[in-house]
Design an enzyme around this catalytic site. Structure first.
Site, PDB file in Angstrom:
ATOM      1  N   GLY A  49      34.530  34.409  94.948  1.00 46.61           N
ATOM      2  CA  GLY A  49      35.335  35.622  94.952  1.00 46.61           C
ATOM      3  C   GLY A  49      34.724  36.573  95.957  1.00 46.61           C
ATOM      4  N   SER A 107      30.828  29.244  96.718  1.00 48.22           N
ATOM      5  CA  SER A 107      31.267  30.349  97.581  1.00 48.22           C
ATOM      6  C   SER A 107      30.407  31.608  97.369  1.00 48.22           C
ATOM      7  CB  SER A 107      32.755  30.580  97.335  1.00 48.22           C
ATOM      8  OG  SER A 107      33.309  31.430  98.286  1.00 48.22           O
ATOM      9  N   ALA A 108      30.940  32.695  96.832  1.00 50.27           N
ATOM     10  CA  ALA A 108      30.123  33.894  96.602  1.00 50.27           C
ATOM     11  C   ALA A 108      28.921  33.570  95.706  1.00 50.27           C
ATOM     12  CB  ALA A 108      30.965  35.006  95.976  1.00 50.27           C
ATOM     13  N   HIS A 114      32.092  28.348 103.310  1.00 50.54           N
ATOM     14  CA  HIS A 114      33.409  28.221 103.977  1.00 50.54           C
ATOM     15  C   HIS A 114      33.230  28.289 105.487  1.00 50.54           C
ATOM     16  CE1 HIS A 114      35.675  28.841 100.207  1.00 50.54           C
ATOM     17  NE2 HIS A 114      34.901  29.876  99.953  1.00 50.54           N
ATOM     18  N   GLU A 137      33.435  23.414 104.031  1.00 49.96           N
ATOM     19  CA  GLU A 137      34.064  23.133 102.737  1.00 49.96           C
ATOM     20  C   GLU A 137      33.987  21.636 102.434  1.00 49.96           C
ATOM     21  OE1 GLU A 137      37.978  24.766 103.126  1.00 49.96           O
ATOM     22  OE2 GLU A 137      37.273  26.808 102.734  1.00 49.96           O
TER      23      GLU A 137
END
Lengths: 235, 235
Positions: free
Chosen positions: A90, A122-123, A159, A194
């Site tokens: 997020g 991700s985050a 990413h 990814e």
């Protein structure tokens, strides 16, 4: 001994949430009946409840229960008692702000260093580095610091996206942005595409997945690293 | 009376630096022999000198001299005495940090509000909004605040990029990022595509260039605005 999975993304194009990682996660969390989910990054602004539900559905298929940290009265107790921890993706600024606000940034770092298995996507991966300064996210909230968990001795760019040579867009490429970071910082940055993830076992850090990763060091030409590369030497 | 040009980008694909804007800038800075350049955002980490040289070359073609703010002993004096001001693009976190460090954030705002003509491109445009919280840039440095010049009563997203529907990349789109901003903030955000600019004359704000812009408001469906739209009502 540290046991950490640091994934570039939760979801591959055309796949379901966490689907491509489930065989790995089954092994990674094999001693956990329940894991603690940290939904603070709230992708697209969804609620903690909705986000936890999404994680719970994915983990149900490998018979692991998921509890959101917001369900606990004391987030510190939640972290201390966790059998395993998963921090979802997020917005990294929001995630870091909330970790500081709830006074658990250092506690999560210590807990994971002491062996509680951790998954980040991700985050949730970004914060495994020394700082969040190579995030792609928008600064939607002002965090008290950019310092993060420091579970690995370098920074990540999840990413990671190669420059589109056909593009007529003049905004900075990811590589240019990382170059700007290196004008002021000497921490290496790993661009994690990814489908790639890092496996951390004790002090050993290995690149996993089918893809290469791109390593940026200050004043050096970027390097492509093969899957299964040992990154333990990086710092 | 405010007189401001806020450009999405300095350079169009295939064009030279500032080339597409020169006829506009000739008129905008018609009363200036010399303008003050603020090179703090340092795209790709280039030096203040190199960056100022680049701006000087572009402005030479319309017979305007350019002086970099780093050439002055006192940046406050440089701003106060400027006939016109141009803030170039690069990294917004760096730009904002330097504006605060040199104690000129408020002074530039006051000076421009009092009528000194201003040009911003990219990061130099971002800071015209209420905050830098809708920048695309990497947080390579920790600024003392995200608050910016507030020359217009909303925020900007320069280099606005529409989602590529063919893409298999799972990183957040620009629209998703702005939606995350609106989960916590109610300031409207204008996505300014490359080739668009805002013209501010007093309190009147007009969208210029050939392209539409995309307006994001909290809890509303984004709107496409035609060139020549009056944005003075926005807040």
């Amino acid at each position: 001994m540290k046991s950490i999975i640091i994934a570039s993304t939760s979801t591959l194009h055309g796949g379901k949430y966490l689907e491509y990682l489930l065989p790995i996660l089954k092994e990674h969390f094999k001693n956990c009946k329940t894991i603690l989910f940290i939904p603070y990054a709230r992708p697209s602004g969804i609620s903690h409840e909705e986000y936890t539900q999404k994680a719970a559905e994915a983990f149900a298929s490998i018979n692991i229960e998921v509890k959101g940290i917001h369900e606990f009265e004391d987030p510190q107790v939640a972290v201390k008692e966790a059998e395993g921890i998963f921090t979802g993706g997020g917005n990294t600024f929001l995630l870091v702000s909330q970790l500081y606000k709830n006074n658990i940034m250092q506690l999560v770092a210590e807990t994971v260093k002491n062996g509680t298995p951790y998954l980040g996507s991700s985050a949730g991966s970004n914060i495994c580095g020394l700082s969040m300064q190579t995030t792609n996210d928008m600064p939607i909230i002002y965090p008290p610091s950019f310092q993060t968990l420091g579970l690995i001795p370098f920074n990540l760019n999840p990413h990671y996206l190669d420059a589109d040579l056909q593009s007529k867009h003049m905004g900075e490429t990811r590589e240019t942005r990382i170059k700007e970071f290196h004008a002021f910082n000497s921490i290496p940055v790993l661009g994690l595409r990814e489908g790639s993830w890092l496996e951390v076992k004790g002090e050993k850090i290995t690149l996993k997945g089918d893809l290469k990763a791109r390593l940026f060091k200050k004043n050096e030409t970027p390097q492509e690293l093969e899957s299964e590369s040992d990154l333990s030497y990086l710092k």
